[in-house]
Design a protein around this motif. Structure first.
Motif, PDB file in Angstrom:
ATOM      1  N   SER A 260       0.761  -1.156   0.110  1.00 53.06           N
ATOM      2  CA  SER A 260      -0.059   0.077  -0.140  1.00 53.06           C
ATOM      3  C   SER A 260       0.849   1.175  -0.076  1.00 53.06           C
ATOM      4  CB  SER A 260      -0.933  -0.152   1.140  1.00 53.06           C
ATOM      5  OG  SER A 260      -0.313   0.117   2.431  1.00 53.06           O
ATOM      6  N   SER A 261       1.892   1.137   0.735  1.00 54.22           N
ATOM      7  CA  SER A 261       2.789   2.547   0.837  1.00 54.22           C
ATOM      8  C   SER A 261       3.542   2.779  -0.286  1.00 54.22           C
ATOM      9  CB  SER A 261       4.054   2.398   2.050  1.00 54.22           C
ATOM     10  OG  SER A 261       3.089   2.169   3.401  1.00 54.22           O
ATOM     11  N   VAL A 262       4.179   1.579  -1.052  1.00 54.31           N
ATOM     12  CA  VAL A 262       4.978   1.720  -2.376  1.00 54.31           C
ATOM     13  C   VAL A 262       4.039   2.157  -3.473  1.00 54.31           C
ATOM     14  CG1 VAL A 262       6.650   0.758  -3.946  1.00 54.31           C
ATOM     15  CG2 VAL A 262       6.751   0.611  -1.483  1.00 54.31           C
ATOM     16  N   SER A 263       2.687   1.664  -3.500  1.00 51.65           N
ATOM     17  CA  SER A 263       1.799   1.981  -4.574  1.00 51.65           C
ATOM     18  C   SER A 263       1.514   3.374  -4.414  1.00 51.65           C
ATOM     19  CB  SER A 263       0.575   0.957  -4.533  1.00 51.65           C
ATOM     20  OG  SER A 263      -0.091   1.232  -3.344  1.00 51.65           O
ATOM     21  N   LYS A 264       1.388   4.022  -3.438  1.00 54.08           N
ATOM     22  CA  LYS A 264       1.017   5.353  -3.145  1.00 54.08           C
ATOM     23  C   LYS A 264       2.340   6.415  -3.453  1.00 54.08           C
ATOM     24  CE  LYS A 264      -0.924   4.494   0.748  1.00 54.08           C
ATOM     25  NZ  LYS A 264      -1.561   4.783   1.945  1.00 54.08           N
ATOM     26  N   GLY A 265       3.550   5.850  -3.638  1.00 53.39           N
ATOM     27  CA  GLY A 265       4.843   6.664  -3.971  1.00 53.39           C
ATOM     28  C   GLY A 265       5.491   6.899  -2.715  1.00 53.39           C
ATOM     29  N   GLU A 266       4.957   6.409  -1.505  1.00 56.75           N
ATOM     30  CA  GLU A 266       5.808   6.445  -0.242  1.00 56.75           C
ATOM     31  C   GLU A 266       7.171   5.580  -0.339  1.00 56.75           C
ATOM     32  OE1 GLU A 266       1.741   7.347   2.437  1.00 56.75           O
ATOM     33  OE2 GLU A 266       2.607   5.636   2.833  1.00 56.75           O
ATOM     34  N   LYS A 267       8.158   6.242   0.087  1.00 54.17           N
ATOM     35  CA  LYS A 267       9.390   5.377   0.274  1.00 54.17           C
ATOM     36  C   LYS A 267       9.406   4.548   1.955  1.00 54.17           C
ATOM     37  CE  LYS A 267      14.396   5.810  -0.001  1.00 54.17           C
ATOM     38  NZ  LYS A 267      15.569   6.576  -0.273  1.00 54.17           N
ATOM     39  N   ILE A 268       9.761   3.429   1.902  1.00 50.11           N
ATOM     40  CA  ILE A 268       9.802   2.777   3.124  1.00 50.11           C
ATOM     41  C   ILE A 268      11.492   2.435   3.488  1.00 50.11           C
ATOM     42  CG2 ILE A 268       9.371   0.529   4.382  1.00 50.11           C
ATOM     43  CD1 ILE A 268       6.866   0.347   2.923  1.00 50.11           C
ATOM     44  N   THR A 269      11.800   3.106   4.611  1.00 45.89           N
ATOM     45  CA  THR A 269      13.248   2.966   4.876  1.00 45.89           C
ATOM     46  C   THR A 269      13.250   2.116   6.326  1.00 45.89           C
ATOM     47  OG1 THR A 269      13.712   4.866   3.952  1.00 45.89           O
ATOM     48  CG2 THR A 269      15.342   4.113   5.377  1.00 45.89           C
ATOM     49  N   ILE A 270      14.152   1.104   6.276  1.00 46.59           N
ATOM     50  CA  ILE A 270      14.164   0.181   7.403  1.00 46.59           C
ATOM     51  C   ILE A 270      15.760   0.537   7.607  1.00 46.59           C
ATOM     52  CG2 ILE A 270      14.245  -1.853   8.557  1.00 46.59           C
ATOM     53  CD1 ILE A 270      12.158  -2.697   6.749  1.00 46.59           C
ATOM     54  N   PRO A 271      16.296   1.531   8.455  1.00 46.30           N
ATOM     55  CA  PRO A 271      17.561   2.040   8.806  1.00 46.30           C
ATOM     56  C   PRO A 271      18.561   0.895   8.759  1.00 46.30           C
ATOM     57  CG  PRO A 271      16.308   3.596   9.662  1.00 46.30           C
ATOM     58  CD  PRO A 271      15.541   2.234   9.557  1.00 46.30           C
ATOM     59  N   GLY A 272      19.711   0.654   7.916  1.00 40.76           N
ATOM     60  CA  GLY A 272      20.810  -0.258   8.269  1.00 40.76           C
ATOM     61  C   GLY A 272      20.259  -1.502   7.512  1.00 40.76           C
ATOM     62  N   TRP A 273      19.069  -1.727   6.896  1.00 41.22           N
ATOM     63  CA  TRP A 273      18.748  -2.903   6.215  1.00 41.22           C
ATOM     64  C   TRP A 273      18.398  -2.859   5.020  1.00 41.22           C
ATOM     65  CZ3 TRP A 273      20.351  -7.164   8.191  1.00 41.22           C
ATOM     66  CH2 TRP A 273      20.750  -6.931   9.832  1.00 41.22           C
ATOM     67  N   MET A 274      17.231  -1.721   4.601  1.00 40.53           N
ATOM     68  CA  MET A 274      17.118  -1.897   3.201  1.00 40.53           C
ATOM     69  C   MET A 274      15.863  -0.288   2.940  1.00 40.53           C
ATOM     70  SD  MET A 274      13.838  -4.402   2.817  1.00 40.53           S
ATOM     71  CE  MET A 274      14.563  -5.851   3.671  1.00 40.53           C
ATOM     72  N   ALA A 275      15.789  -0.243   1.684  1.00 39.96           N
ATOM     73  CA  ALA A 275      14.779   0.934   1.356  1.00 39.96           C
ATOM     74  C   ALA A 275      14.118   0.376   0.203  1.00 39.96           C
ATOM     75  CB  ALA A 275      15.822   2.345   1.092  1.00 39.96           C
ATOM     76  N   ILE A 276      12.761   0.847   0.189  1.00 38.31           N
ATOM     77  CA  ILE A 276      11.964   0.335  -0.832  1.00 38.31           C
ATOM     78  C   ILE A 276      11.279   1.429  -1.331  1.00 38.31           C
ATOM     79  CG2 ILE A 276      10.146  -1.332  -1.629  1.00 38.31           C
ATOM     80  CD1 ILE A 276      10.818  -2.940   1.244  1.00 38.31           C
ATOM     81  N   GLU A 277      11.390   1.679  -2.697  1.00 38.11           N
ATOM     82  CA  GLU A 277      10.710   2.752  -3.336  1.00 38.11           C
ATOM     83  C   GLU A 277      10.314   2.647  -4.726  1.00 38.11           C
ATOM     84  OE1 GLU A 277      13.240   6.401  -4.203  1.00 38.11           O
ATOM     85  OE2 GLU A 277      15.024   5.237  -3.741  1.00 38.11           O
ATOM     86  N   ARG A 278       9.072   3.324  -5.028  1.00 39.08           N
ATOM     87  CA  ARG A 278       8.548   3.308  -6.333  1.00 39.08           C
ATOM     88  C   ARG A 278       9.152   4.148  -7.358  1.00 39.08           C
ATOM     89  NH1 ARG A 278       2.482   5.343  -7.841  1.00 39.08           N
ATOM     90  NH2 ARG A 278       3.375   7.323  -7.779  1.00 39.08           N
ATOM     91  N   THR A 279       9.730   3.756  -8.508  1.00 46.58           N
ATOM     92  CA  THR A 279      10.314   4.446  -9.428  1.00 46.58           C
ATOM     93  C   THR A 279       9.501   4.738 -10.698  1.00 46.58           C
ATOM     94  OG1 THR A 279      11.313   2.442 -10.325  1.00 46.58           O
ATOM     95  CG2 THR A 279      12.548   3.487  -8.905  1.00 46.58           C
ATOM     96  N   ASP A 280       9.611   5.725 -11.322  1.00 48.05           N
ATOM     97  CA  ASP A 280       8.930   6.316 -12.578  1.00 48.05           C
ATOM     98  C   ASP A 280       9.750   5.767 -13.866  1.00 48.05           C
ATOM     99  OD1 ASP A 280       6.827   7.139 -11.071  1.00 48.05           O
ATOM    100  OD2 ASP A 280       7.965   8.996 -10.839  1.00 48.05           O
ATOM    101  N   ARG A 281       9.005   5.210 -14.821  1.00 46.53           N
ATOM    102  CA  ARG A 281       9.589   4.657 -16.093  1.00 46.53           C
ATOM    103  C   ARG A 281       9.015   5.742 -17.194  1.00 46.53           C
ATOM    104  NH1 ARG A 281       8.823  -1.037 -16.371  1.00 46.53           N
ATOM    105  NH2 ARG A 281       9.588  -1.476 -14.247  1.00 46.53           N
ATOM    106  N   ALA A 282       9.829   6.345 -17.925  1.00 47.57           N
ATOM    107  CA  ALA A 282       9.162   7.204 -18.945  1.00 47.57           C
ATOM    108  C   ALA A 282       8.534   6.486 -20.049  1.00 47.57           C
ATOM    109  CB  ALA A 282      10.340   8.060 -19.446  1.00 47.57           C
TER     110      ALA A 282
END
Length: 95
Positions: free
Chosen positions: A36-58
């Motif tokens: 739900s977060s990534v589909s809304k364009g929100e970035k999820i960060t778990i410090p030290g472990w990972m970051a997940i984010e949506r990217t845009d493709r032209a």
């Protein structure tokens, strides 16, 4: 080697002392929040472990490999996972 979801749930349950059903439910909830977060364009960060984010493709022009015909590929979205410092350090350790 790869670890599937069942093996992951079993290992986390063993290490945490929780039931596999509880761990599975928590894992489901975590993935729902990611979705739900990534589909809304929100970035999820778990410090030290990972970051997940949506990217845009032209939008771009492509080519059908079978016919060679030029086609238009519409703009879209992708997902980017970035490893954090703790995960990178764990991978760099030699056993």
């Amino acid at each position: 080697m790869a670890k599937n979801r069942t093996e992951l749930v079993a290992e986390v349950a063993e290490k945490s002392g929780k039931s596999q059903a509880t761990v599975n439910a928590v894992l489901d909830a975590v993935f729902q929040v990611f979705e739900s977060s990534v589909s809304k364009g929100e970035k999820i960060t778990i410090p030290g472990w990972m970051a997940i984010e949506r990217t845009d493709r032209a939008a771009r022009t492509g080519r059908n490999p079978q016919t060679g015909e030029t086609i238009q590929i519409p703009a879209g979205h992708g997902v980017k996972l970035t490893a954090g410092s703790k995960l990178k350090a764990a991978v760099a350790k030699k056993k």
